[in-house]
Every structure is written in C-alpha cells, then in structure tokens.
Design a protein around this motif. Structure first.
Motif, PDB file in Angstrom:
ATOM      1  N   ASP A 105     -55.227  35.098 -36.593  1.00  0.00           N
ATOM      2  CA  ASP A 105     -55.329  33.613 -36.008  1.00  0.00           C
ATOM      3  C   ASP A 105     -54.575  33.695 -34.649  1.00  0.00           C
ATOM      4  O   ASP A 105     -53.707  33.677 -34.246  1.00  0.00           O
ATOM      5  CB  ASP A 105     -54.325  32.730 -36.778  1.00  0.00           C
ATOM      6  N   TRP A 106     -55.752  33.968 -33.837  1.00  0.00           N
ATOM      7  CA  TRP A 106     -55.508  34.106 -32.324  1.00  0.00           C
ATOM      8  C   TRP A 106     -54.719  32.738 -31.844  1.00  0.00           C
ATOM      9  O   TRP A 106     -53.882  33.075 -30.627  1.00  0.00           O
ATOM     10  CB  TRP A 106     -56.646  34.424 -31.507  1.00  0.00           C
ATOM     11  N   LYS A 107     -55.083  31.796 -32.081  1.00  0.00           N
ATOM     12  CA  LYS A 107     -54.494  30.475 -31.568  1.00  0.00           C
ATOM     13  C   LYS A 107     -53.125  30.571 -31.976  1.00  0.00           C
ATOM     14  O   LYS A 107     -52.208  30.310 -31.052  1.00  0.00           O
ATOM     15  CB  LYS A 107     -55.083  29.242 -31.986  1.00  0.00           C
ATOM     16  N   ALA A 108     -52.883  30.822 -33.134  1.00  0.00           N
ATOM     17  CA  ALA A 108     -51.221  31.037 -33.508  1.00  0.00           C
ATOM     18  C   ALA A 108     -50.501  32.078 -32.886  1.00  0.00           C
ATOM     19  O   ALA A 108     -49.375  31.741 -32.760  1.00  0.00           O
ATOM     20  CB  ALA A 108     -51.079  30.948 -35.099  1.00  0.00           C
ATOM     21  N   MET A 109     -51.050  33.096 -32.446  1.00  0.00           N
ATOM     22  CA  MET A 109     -50.640  34.417 -31.913  1.00  0.00           C
ATOM     23  C   MET A 109     -50.356  34.207 -30.197  1.00  0.00           C
ATOM     24  O   MET A 109     -50.166  34.969 -29.596  1.00  0.00           O
ATOM     25  CB  MET A 109     -51.341  35.497 -32.216  1.00  0.00           C
ATOM     26  N   GLY A 110     -50.716  33.008 -29.804  1.00  0.00           N
ATOM     27  CA  GLY A 110     -50.617  32.623 -28.399  1.00  0.00           C
ATOM     28  C   GLY A 110     -51.592  32.855 -27.553  1.00  0.00           C
ATOM     29  O   GLY A 110     -51.809  32.754 -26.329  1.00  0.00           O
ATOM     30  N   GLY A 111     -53.017  32.967 -28.179  1.00  0.00           N
ATOM     31  CA  GLY A 111     -54.308  33.210 -27.489  1.00  0.00           C
ATOM     32  C   GLY A 111     -54.621  34.576 -27.096  1.00  0.00           C
ATOM     33  O   GLY A 111     -53.798  35.420 -27.200  1.00  0.00           O
ATOM     34  N   ASP A 112     -55.753  34.581 -26.410  1.00  0.00           N
ATOM     35  CA  ASP A 112     -56.258  35.868 -25.917  1.00  0.00           C
ATOM     36  C   ASP A 112     -56.851  35.664 -24.635  1.00  0.00           C
ATOM     37  O   ASP A 112     -57.512  36.695 -24.025  1.00  0.00           O
ATOM     38  CB  ASP A 112     -57.593  36.456 -26.919  1.00  0.00           C
ATOM     39  N   ALA A 113     -56.680  34.864 -23.753  1.00  0.00           N
ATOM     40  CA  ALA A 113     -56.911  34.564 -22.494  1.00  0.00           C
ATOM     41  C   ALA A 113     -56.684  35.442 -21.407  1.00  0.00           C
ATOM     42  O   ALA A 113     -57.683  35.684 -20.654  1.00  0.00           O
ATOM     43  CB  ALA A 113     -56.645  33.132 -22.038  1.00  0.00           C
ATOM     44  N   GLU A 114     -55.520  36.177 -21.738  1.00  0.00           N
ATOM     45  CA  GLU A 114     -55.404  37.352 -20.716  1.00  0.00           C
ATOM     46  C   GLU A 114     -55.988  38.704 -20.928  1.00  0.00           C
ATOM     47  O   GLU A 114     -55.719  39.608 -20.191  1.00  0.00           O
ATOM     48  CB  GLU A 114     -54.004  37.223 -20.568  1.00  0.00           C
ATOM     49  N   LEU A 115     -56.456  38.729 -22.085  1.00  0.00           N
ATOM     50  CA  LEU A 115     -56.889  40.177 -22.765  1.00  0.00           C
ATOM     51  C   LEU A 115     -58.352  40.428 -22.063  1.00  0.00           C
ATOM     52  O   LEU A 115     -59.345  39.711 -21.928  1.00  0.00           O
ATOM     53  CB  LEU A 115     -56.949  39.895 -24.097  1.00  0.00           C
ATOM     54  N   ILE A 116     -58.560  41.559 -21.994  1.00  0.00           N
ATOM     55  CA  ILE A 116     -59.876  42.299 -21.503  1.00  0.00           C
ATOM     56  C   ILE A 116     -60.869  41.995 -22.622  1.00  0.00           C
ATOM     57  O   ILE A 116     -60.773  41.643 -23.787  1.00  0.00           O
ATOM     58  CB  ILE A 116     -60.018  43.575 -21.165  1.00  0.00           C
ATOM     59  N   PRO A 117     -62.367  41.936 -22.468  1.00  0.00           N
ATOM     60  CA  PRO A 117     -63.397  41.865 -23.332  1.00  0.00           C
ATOM     61  C   PRO A 117     -63.248  42.499 -24.408  1.00  0.00           C
ATOM     62  O   PRO A 117     -63.014  43.682 -24.174  1.00  0.00           O
ATOM     63  CB  PRO A 117     -64.624  41.958 -22.458  1.00  0.00           C
ATOM     64  N   ASP A 118     -63.553  42.140 -25.572  1.00  0.00           N
ATOM     65  CA  ASP A 118     -63.429  42.975 -27.067  1.00  0.00           C
ATOM     66  C   ASP A 118     -61.948  43.344 -27.188  1.00  0.00           C
ATOM     67  O   ASP A 118     -61.827  43.819 -28.321  1.00  0.00           O
ATOM     68  CB  ASP A 118     -64.286  44.271 -26.685  1.00  0.00           C
TER      69      ASP A 118
END
Length: 349
Positions: A105-118
């Motif tokens: 659950d990426w939202k619960a884990m703080g999101g993925d906005a700063e991560l590179i594609p894939d």
C-alpha cells in the motif's frame, strides 16, 4: 552519515508508519535476506543498523543466491521464516502473479513521488539500480577489453571467462558479441532464430567459461587469476577499485536494471517490513548506501546529492549509460522460465 542523525531524521516517518500499520509482531526476529558480499555489507551500514536503531527493533540478516524455489516452498507450506528479500525484477513480477509476495500500500508507506519510474511496484520497492558489465584486472591484461567481441575473443586474450550461471544477461551479451546492436537485442531475442543465435554464440565460448553463482565470486576470481575477464555487478568492482584494487569495469555494452525489496506472503513481521522498505526509500539513507557501494539510487533526491567523483561509478550517470542496455523485464517475465530451462539443459551437457 551517522546512525544518530538518521534516527533523528527518520524517526517521525517511522512512527507515523508504525501507527498506520499497527504494532509489528515479534519484530526482533524479522529476517532480511540479500545477496551477501560487499553489497550486503553496504546495506548493513546504510539500512539495517540505522533502521534497527530508529525503529527500536532488532533485525536479523541472511543471504541467498536468488533461489525462488525456496521462497515458494515457504509460501506453499506456510512455514515462512524469511520476511524481506532482495529480488530481481522478473522474479518479482512472476512471484507477484503467483501470490508469493505481499501487496504494498504505497499511500500508507509515504508514497512514491520521489522514486524513479518503475521503482514502485505492486509487490516490490526498488532497492537499487544495478549494472552487469565486463570486468578485468588492469595489472594482468596488456590490452583492456572494450566490447563483448573482445570478451569472446579467446585468441586475442587467452584464458577463462566468468559468466553467471543463468540465461538472463548471457543471452543478451551473446547477441551483442555476435554483432547485434544494444538497441536491437530484444527485437532479435524475441524470435526463435534469435534465441538459437544467442545459444550458438554461447556454445562457441563454452569451453572457456567458469560459471559464477554468488555476486562476490567474479572479483575474487579476477584477483587470484582464475579468469582473465568476467561479467559482474558493477558495484562490486567499483567498491574494490575505490579501495585501491586494479579491477576495472567496461561500461559500453553493460546491462542495467533494478533489484527490489519484497515481503514474502505470510510474513509474521509484515508491518515492520513495510517500515523497513519505507526507510530504505528515504533520500539520506540511499546517499549513505551509495557512499558505501556505488549502485544507482532509486530516490531522485538522493541522485541529486551524490558527489561527482562518486557518481562516475554509478551505472545511471549519463556517461555510463552510453551504449548500455536496459533490461526488458516484460521479456523475461514472459519467457524466463522456458529460457532458463533450456539454459540449464545446455549448460549441463
């Protein structure tokens, strides 16, 4: 960066995540499994120890060589004694489809906005960007290799070659050795004729191959002279070179991709495992990791903070990407099992 600094910086994030996931069960016994060697030593310094200090729970580490059958047995029997594993992308995708890993659950884990594609996947979070390339000992070769054609040319440079004992990577390298351009490799490999061509090229080199299975072996073999050149994970050689070793990497023709953290389905410590993954995705933790061993960071903010002298060893810098090949994960998800079976039969003859 000292672990105290990391603890102060990341503890609020971890506390928030802990509240969201609930209290971890038997947290001191969570087991994280990697590939050992210099890479895992770097993970211990940058991730394992600081996370344990910040989270307030001990972490046990182990290592393996990527044996998916062992994980499948754990899931099928319900006897899951590992929690987080470092895994290659095709194995992650296949295992996710088969229900071997927990969904994230990426939202619960703080999101993925700063991560590179894939980097953010349904069942995994990218741990690093790796590169597999040719390595050699500059003190032992009068003329350095510059291509896969040189790697295959045993008349020009006699001696053993080290290759990983799997179809993945080797089929791509064989086609490039046979004159296929990097950008055309997967187009050719997607045909039966292309697969036959790759195996035929591997057969030419077969008498000179020494197979490696553990990531630490190529550098060891080069150092003692068991092989004159070998494929290897670039970070292992970069770490050795930074320590004064004469080992070198040939970047053109390298193949790059990502390894992932995944939580085994049925883990008794899934909440703690999610907090661990969230910790490893933070920029400062990744900079600390790349300072230990020059694999590519998956956090874009971490990439921006790298020292230029260090960045030259990182596989994703512009100069190192020239002539490099990005792994086609979808190809290996679709064809990996059949090609690995064919490879194993071929290698055993």
């Amino acid at each position: 960066m000292k672990s105290d600094t990391l603890k102060q910086g990341f503890y609020p994030v971890l506390l928030t995540l802990a509240m969201g996931f609930g209290s971890a069960q038997a947290a001191p016994n969570m087991v994280v499994v990697g590939y050992g060697g210099a890479g895992q030593k770097a993970q211990d310094v940058a991730f394992f120890q600081p996370f344990s200090a910040a989270d307030g729970n001990k972490l046990i580490q182990s290592e393996y060589n990527g044996e998916m059958a062992r994980i499948k047995v754990m899931v099928d029997t319900g006897n899951v004694d590992w929690d987080v594993v470092q895994i290659e992308a095709p194995d992650l995708m296949r295992g996710c489809e088969e229900g071997m890993y927990e969904r994230l659950d990426w939202k619960a884990m703080g999101g993925d906005a700063e991560l590179i594609p894939d980097a953010a996947q349904e069942c995994g979070s990218a741990a690093l960007v790796w590169s597999v390339a040719i390595a050699y000992d500059a003190n032992k070769l009068a003329q350095a290799p510059t291509s896969w054609q040189d790697f295959w040319d045993v008349k020009k440079t006699p001696g053993k070659r080290g290759l990983r004992k799997r179809a993945v990577y080797n089929l791509e390298f064989a086609l490039m050795a046979d004159g296929v351009k990097a950008e055309d490799v997967y187009t050719v490999l997607n045909t039966p004729e292309g697969v036959d061509r790759a195996f035929a090229k591997l057969t030419e080199l077969k008498p000179y191959i020494q197979w490696w299975e553990a990531g630490a072996q190529p550098a060891q073999w080069l150092t003692v002279g068991d092989v004159v050149m070998t494929t290897t994970y670039s970070g292992r050689i970069a770490a050795a070179a930074q320590g004064g070793s004469p080992l070198r990497v040939v970047w053109p023709g390298s193949l790059y991709g990502m390894d992932y953290w995944a939580i085994i389905k049925g883990s008794n410590h899934a909440d703690q495992a999610k907090r661990f993954i969230a910790f490893t995705n933070q920029a400062d933790a990744q900079v600390n990791y790349v300072n230990q061993i020059p694999y590519g960071p998956t956090n874009t903010q971490a990439a921006a903070k790298l020292d230029p002298e260090l960045a030259k060893w990182v596989p994703t810098t512009p100069q190192n990407l020239k002539g490099a090949l990005a792994m086609d994960v979808a190809f290996w998800v679709d064809h990996g099992e059949e090609l690995e079976e064919r490879f194993n039969a071929w290698a055993s003859k």
